[in-house]
Design an enzyme around this catalytic site. Sequence first.
Site, PDB file in Angstrom:
ATOM      1  N   GLU A 167     -14.778   2.619  -7.093  1.00 25.95           N
ATOM      2  CA  GLU A 167     -15.112   1.278  -6.586  1.00 25.95           C
ATOM      3  C   GLU A 167     -15.207   1.372  -5.066  1.00 25.95           C
ATOM      4  OE1 GLU A 167     -13.367  -3.304  -6.576  1.00 25.95           O
ATOM      5  OE2 GLU A 167     -12.000  -1.626  -6.409  1.00 25.95           O
ATOM      6  N   ASP A 188     -14.337  -8.844 -11.549  1.00 28.14           N
ATOM      7  CA  ASP A 188     -14.000  -9.571 -10.319  1.00 28.14           C
ATOM      8  C   ASP A 188     -15.021 -10.672 -10.053  1.00 28.14           C
ATOM      9  OD1 ASP A 188     -11.631  -8.235  -9.613  1.00 28.14           O
ATOM     10  OD2 ASP A 188     -12.770  -6.539  -8.816  1.00 28.14           O
ATOM     11  N   ASP A 203      -9.707   2.538  -8.371  1.00 28.72           N
ATOM     12  CA  ASP A 203      -9.642   1.220  -7.752  1.00 28.72           C
ATOM     13  C   ASP A 203      -9.663   1.344  -6.229  1.00 28.72           C
ATOM     14  OD1 ASP A 203      -9.126  -1.644  -8.274  1.00 28.72           O
ATOM     15  OD2 ASP A 203      -7.238  -1.293  -7.224  1.00 28.72           O
ATOM     16  N   ASP A 212       0.839  -1.212   0.000  1.00 20.12           N
ATOM     17  CA  ASP A 212       0.000   0.000   0.000  1.00 20.12           C
ATOM     18  C   ASP A 212       0.867   1.252   0.000  1.00 20.12           C
ATOM     19  OD1 ASP A 212      -2.056  -1.860   0.456  1.00 20.12           O
ATOM     20  OD2 ASP A 212      -3.197  -0.391   1.637  1.00 20.12           O
TER      21      ASP A 212
END
Length: 553
Positions: free
Chosen positions: A244, A312, A204, A174
């Site tokens: 998202e 996904d 994202d 991250d």
Amino acid sequence: MKITDTSDLWWKTSVVYCLDVETYLDSNGDGIGDLTGLGSRIDYLADLGVTCLWLMPFYPTADRDDGYDVTDFYGVDPRLGTHGDLVEIVRTARDHGMRVIVDLVVNHTSDKHPWFVAARRSKTSPFRDFYVWRDEPPENNVNAVFPGEESTLWELDEKTGQYYLHSFYSHQPDLNIANPTVRDEIAKTIGFWLQMGISGFRVDAVPFLIEVPEGKEFADPHQYLRDLRQFLRRRSREAVLLGEVNLPYREQTAYFGSGKGEELTLQFDFNGMQAMYLSLARSDPRPLAKALRARPAIATEAQWANFVRNHDELTLDKLTDKERDEVFEAFAPDERQRVFGRGITRRLPPMLGGDPRRVRMVYSLLFSLPGTPVLFYGEEIGMGENPDVAGRLAVRTPMQWSDARNGGFSTAAPSRLAAPLPEGGYSPAHVNASAQLNDEESLLHFIRRLAARYRISPEIGWGEVEILEHDAPSVLAHSVSADVGRMIALHNFADEPARVTLSLAEEPDGTQLSNLFGPDRFELDDRGRVECELPAYGWAWMRVARPGDGRIG
Ligand code: GLC
Ligand code: CA
């Protein structure tokens, strides 16, 4: 609501189409789809009615998460083409009335990204603070995103003896957004792609992106999203952030920002999508109706993005355990069709046993729900998944263009394809774009008609939704109204015909309902009622034609 000054708000009524360049069309026979291939299909997409193309990650990548592990935010994966090829796509798309948005994957980088390679060299590296480190993992070091594939959230970096945070795979460290240099880099990345002609981003993993790691100083994570949006707006008035955010509705509100388009422009409706599958499993529209009623109100400068399927797993994480089991039972009875204990790895038509009535009902619903519809490539021709591919990749097989070798996707040897094509009933011999282009009765033509109707019915994108009460339990009746007018849609979730009596007493005398997919018109009786019949899994879109409103169609 007035539909005025719509020039910057093109996305209120756009038809979005998501694709991965790698699996769309291979132009040079190396087995990998490429930008040149995609460029030769822009006319196909325009003909379908697509007005916004969403490109999945095409950046240089370590390719351990299908491109969502980026090694250079400014690059184009050389296997797919060059910046020049991308600009050609953007240009050709524009000429066809289509904008291009791209995935922005900045919650993390690949561990092969030069920043991380430098960061892990030593604790004093200038890039160290680009990522999130700690001496000991916290007590709760469990990865909930990819259970079964990834066990931890914090990974030990042997050389420097510290642990780094990875919300996703351990090869996706991250980024630390509490570091202003990282925020600057993200802004520069956005600025770069806007300068290339891009009209915005599918962002994202937004909740993970703005999450401030424990112990880091950064006052308000939503302030970061507001800053990003403001930056975007300064650089391009038309650009969007399509986020998202798979959270309960009440938490999604915050991601739009309180006022007018302050944070994300659009958010996917994960809750509505999951409720729709529960409704399909039960042949009962009530779960979906309940979700639509529960959708938080949003500003005019914001929008819901509706979808049936994405790249996904079809996540069912917002349903209760019992509800999820019902959907699993109905649509993924085999354990191998499920993943992460929460999702399904199949595409829609196989889940519905290939029943064309039901498949069409679902897409009619998609285009009639208030918001902006998003298609995943291949949905328009009813592609199935490849059941031999485990996990999320089962739905990321090559686009099936024709019944030629490799479905017309590539001339390479089948073993060299970016992903293996399905065999059997959903193979290219049975499901392909060429055959459907020549067949007026095909799903492709049907979706094309839906897109066209959606585009001349701006009340769907702009309007207020209302769930209409009536007497047919298997039918969802919803209406969308805006200053341009009102449309009513009916969808029958059951395998039996249904008769619906609608009461539209509030409409003026002389109002008729005109079928948007056929010649018929229905008169309201003197009490403002109208009766409609729907076949099993039938559906209808009806414009409320008020006397003298002058609308066509
Ligand atoms: C998002 C993407 C998914 C990816 C993950 C990590 O959830 O949709 O495909 O694996 O982010 O980037
Ligand atoms: Ca190629």
